[in-house]
Design an enzyme around this catalytic site. Structure first.
Site, short mmCIF file in Angstrom:
data_model
loop_
_atom_site.label_atom_id
_atom_site.label_comp_id
_atom_site.label_asym_id
_atom_site.label_seq_id
_atom_site.Cartn_x
_atom_site.Cartn_y
_atom_site.Cartn_z
N GLU A 16 0.81 -1.22 0.00
CA GLU A 16 0.00 0.00 0.00
C GLU A 16 0.85 1.27 0.00
O GLU A 16 0.39 2.34 0.41
CB GLU A 16 -0.94 -0.02 1.20
CG GLU A 16 -1.91 -1.19 1.20
CD GLU A 16 -2.74 -1.26 2.45
OE1 GLU A 16 -3.67 -0.45 2.57
OE2 GLU A 16 -2.45 -2.09 3.31
N VAL A 184 -11.36 -15.11 -0.19
CA VAL A 184 -10.05 -15.55 0.28
C VAL A 184 -9.17 -14.32 0.46
O VAL A 184 -9.01 -13.53 -0.48
CB VAL A 184 -9.41 -16.52 -0.74
CG1 VAL A 184 -8.09 -17.06 -0.21
CG2 VAL A 184 -10.38 -17.67 -1.07
N LYS A 185 -8.60 -14.16 1.66
CA LYS A 185 -7.85 -12.94 1.98
C LYS A 185 -6.55 -13.29 2.70
O LYS A 185 -6.54 -14.19 3.55
CB LYS A 185 -8.65 -12.02 2.90
CG LYS A 185 -10.03 -11.63 2.41
CD LYS A 185 -10.74 -10.77 3.45
CE LYS A 185 -12.10 -10.30 2.97
NZ LYS A 185 -12.78 -9.44 3.98
N SER A 191 -6.51 -2.82 2.12
CA SER A 191 -6.94 -2.21 0.86
C SER A 191 -7.24 -3.24 -0.22
O SER A 191 -6.95 -3.05 -1.40
CB SER A 191 -5.88 -1.21 0.35
OG SER A 191 -5.87 -0.08 1.16
N GLN A 227 -25.25 -4.87 1.83
CA GLN A 227 -24.65 -3.55 1.66
C GLN A 227 -23.32 -3.47 2.41
O GLN A 227 -23.19 -3.99 3.52
CB GLN A 227 -25.60 -2.47 2.20
CG GLN A 227 -26.91 -2.36 1.42
CD GLN A 227 -27.96 -1.59 2.19
OE1 GLN A 227 -28.83 -2.18 2.82
NE2 GLN A 227 -27.87 -0.26 2.14
N TYR A 260 -8.67 3.20 -5.10
CA TYR A 260 -7.65 4.23 -5.19
C TYR A 260 -7.21 4.63 -6.60
O TYR A 260 -6.70 5.72 -6.78
CB TYR A 260 -6.41 3.78 -4.42
CG TYR A 260 -6.68 3.55 -2.96
CD1 TYR A 260 -6.99 4.62 -2.12
CD2 TYR A 260 -6.64 2.28 -2.41
CE1 TYR A 260 -7.24 4.43 -0.77
CE2 TYR A 260 -6.90 2.08 -1.06
CZ TYR A 260 -7.19 3.15 -0.25
OH TYR A 260 -7.45 2.97 1.07
N ARG A 299 -11.39 3.12 11.15
CA ARG A 299 -12.58 2.95 10.31
C ARG A 299 -13.06 1.52 10.48
O ARG A 299 -12.29 0.58 10.32
CB ARG A 299 -12.24 3.22 8.84
CG ARG A 299 -13.49 3.41 7.94
CD ARG A 299 -13.13 3.35 6.47
NE ARG A 299 -12.79 1.99 6.07
CZ ARG A 299 -11.67 1.66 5.42
NH1 ARG A 299 -10.77 2.56 5.10
NH2 ARG A 299 -11.44 0.40 5.10
N ASP A 301 -15.57 -1.45 9.31
CA ASP A 301 -16.29 -1.85 8.11
C ASP A 301 -17.28 -2.98 8.40
O ASP A 301 -16.95 -3.93 9.13
CB ASP A 301 -15.31 -2.32 7.03
CG ASP A 301 -14.30 -1.25 6.65
OD1 ASP A 301 -14.49 -0.08 7.04
OD2 ASP A 301 -13.33 -1.59 5.95
N GLU A 315 -14.10 -5.75 9.20
CA GLU A 315 -12.75 -5.52 9.71
C GLU A 315 -12.61 -4.10 10.24
O GLU A 315 -13.45 -3.24 9.98
CB GLU A 315 -11.70 -5.79 8.63
CG GLU A 315 -11.80 -4.85 7.44
CD GLU A 315 -10.75 -5.17 6.38
OE1 GLU A 315 -10.08 -6.21 6.48
OE2 GLU A 315 -10.58 -4.35 5.46
N ASN A 317 -9.82 -0.90 10.34
CA ASN A 317 -8.59 -0.32 9.79
C ASN A 317 -8.11 0.77 10.73
O ASN A 317 -8.79 1.78 10.93
CB ASN A 317 -8.87 0.27 8.41
CG ASN A 317 -9.12 -0.80 7.37
OD1 ASN A 317 -8.22 -1.31 6.74
ND2 ASN A 317 -10.40 -1.17 7.20
N GLY A 321 -7.37 5.23 4.86
CA GLY A 321 -6.89 6.16 3.84
C GLY A 321 -7.31 7.59 4.14
O GLY A 321 -8.38 7.85 4.68
#
Length: 359
Positions: A16, A184-185, A191, A227, A260, A299, A301, A315, A317, A321
């Site tokens: 990032e 899958v992460k 990001s 959403q 981004y 933030r 989510d 998650e 953060n 950003g």
């Protein structure tokens, strides 16, 4: 009254890096110049630290690294220094700083490593501390803590690189627990980097290899139809959350490019939810923030599942950003803050946390 000196750290070795450059440019442009003197220090992709006294415009395209007046610099871990050591013509000089704003995303910046250095250095810094930064960065560890705290989220599982030879057994387990499709992460990435949506075993194996290119552990999540909403939280002992905003992604899921580069996603503030659901998201965001020991800002989510209306935490953060299109500043501006006022408050929260820690 003398201006307080704020070191803005940017760049970094993570995937990032470019996002950090854009975020830092936005932060530097908007920090109240009547109160603060900015001392920019960049970290190249190779991990080299440089004091950068050049134009902000050079950050976004990476040309700042070639600026002729850049000099090697680093944060001294010596708590009696409280500053940055610069190397100029072979001689070392100390630049005192009052606080650090680590505008770093991902590994090596948002994962507790830089925060640990700043704790050793005894310098106040913006954002979450070592524990919360490391915990929130690791999706598997964060999910385990949220499960223990009873914070609702979608069904999930994880594996390590060492389990790859037994992939068939892992796939059997995932198919039983999560069904198809499966997200899958990498456990430690941000990001949307290295994330895939797998519809069958072949795609699942490809997705696993992609995620393993970014980390040694992988998180799997049940696909949620609903959403995508995000809430901005700010504060130390008494954190407050904003009304959530909603992301209308232009692609099948919210990708790095969508966030981004292409700039094709849209944001709706407040999210298109009933008032009581907006409040549920906000309250849950603050609860998760406290549970994961966050301070300063984060933030949070969520997914709001279609049909059931369940609010599912995705998650947290810890250094979201700060680009012109980023959700965190947009949510705070919608709540009535100015960009400069937001940055000023975050810096003051850094001082307040340091004072509290010192008793």
């Amino acid at each position: 009254m003398a201006k307080q000196k704020i070191c803005v750290l940017f760049g970094g070795v993570s995937s990032e890096h470019e996002v950090s450059l854009m975020s830092a440019a936005s932060v530097i442009r908007n920090i109240p110049a009547d109160r603060y003197e900015v001392i920019p220090v960049g970290i190249t992709k190779k991990g080299r630290w440089l004091y950068y006294p050049g134009p902000v415009a050079n950050l976004a395209d990476g040309s700042w690294e070639q600026y002729p007046d850049c000099v090697p610099a680093f944060i001294s871990p010596d708590a009696t220094d409280r500053g940055i050591v610069k190397c100029v013509d072979g001689a070392f000089t100390l630049q005192k700083v009052d606080a650090v704003f680590p505008v770093l995303h991902g590994k090596g910046g948002e994962d507790g490593t830089v925060q640990g250095l700043l704790e050793l250095a005894g310098i106040p810094y913006v954002g979450c501390g070592v524990l919360s930064s490391a915990l929130c960065m690791d999706k598997a560890a964060a999910n385990l803590v949220m499960d223990a705290a009873g914070i609702d989220r979608c069904e999930w599982d994880y594996m390590t690189r060492a389990e790859l030879p037994g992939f068939d057994a892992v796939a059997d387990r995932l198919e039983r627990r999560l069904g198809w499709p499966i997200f899958v992460k990498p456990a430690n990435a941000g990001s949307s980097v290295g994330i895939s949506k797998a519809h069958d075993r072949r795609e699942l194996l490809d997705a696993v290899h992609l995620a393993l290119a970014h980390d040694t552990r992988i998180v799997f999540e049940r696909f949620v139809t609903g959403q995508e909403v995000e809430c901005a939280v700010m504060g130390n002992d008494g954190p407050q959350g904003t009304l959530p905003g909603e992301i209308l992604a232009s692609q099948e899921f919210y990708t790095y490019d969508d966030k981004y580069l292409a700039g094709t996603s849209r944001v709706v503030i407040p999210a298109q939810l009933a008032p009581e659901k907006l409040e549920e998201v906000r309250v849950t965001a603050v609860r998760a923030y406290r549970t994961l020991c966050c301070t300063g800002l984060a933030r949070v989510d969520f997914f709001v599942e279609a049909g059931t209306g369940r609010v599912l935490l995705n998650e947290i953060n810890t250094m979201p950003g700060f680009t012109d299109i980023s959700m965190y500043p947009k949510l705070m501006l919608h709540a009535g803050m100015t960009y400069g006022g937001l940055l000023d408050r975050l810096i003051q929260l850094a001082f307040e946390r340091k004072e509290t820690a010192n008793g």
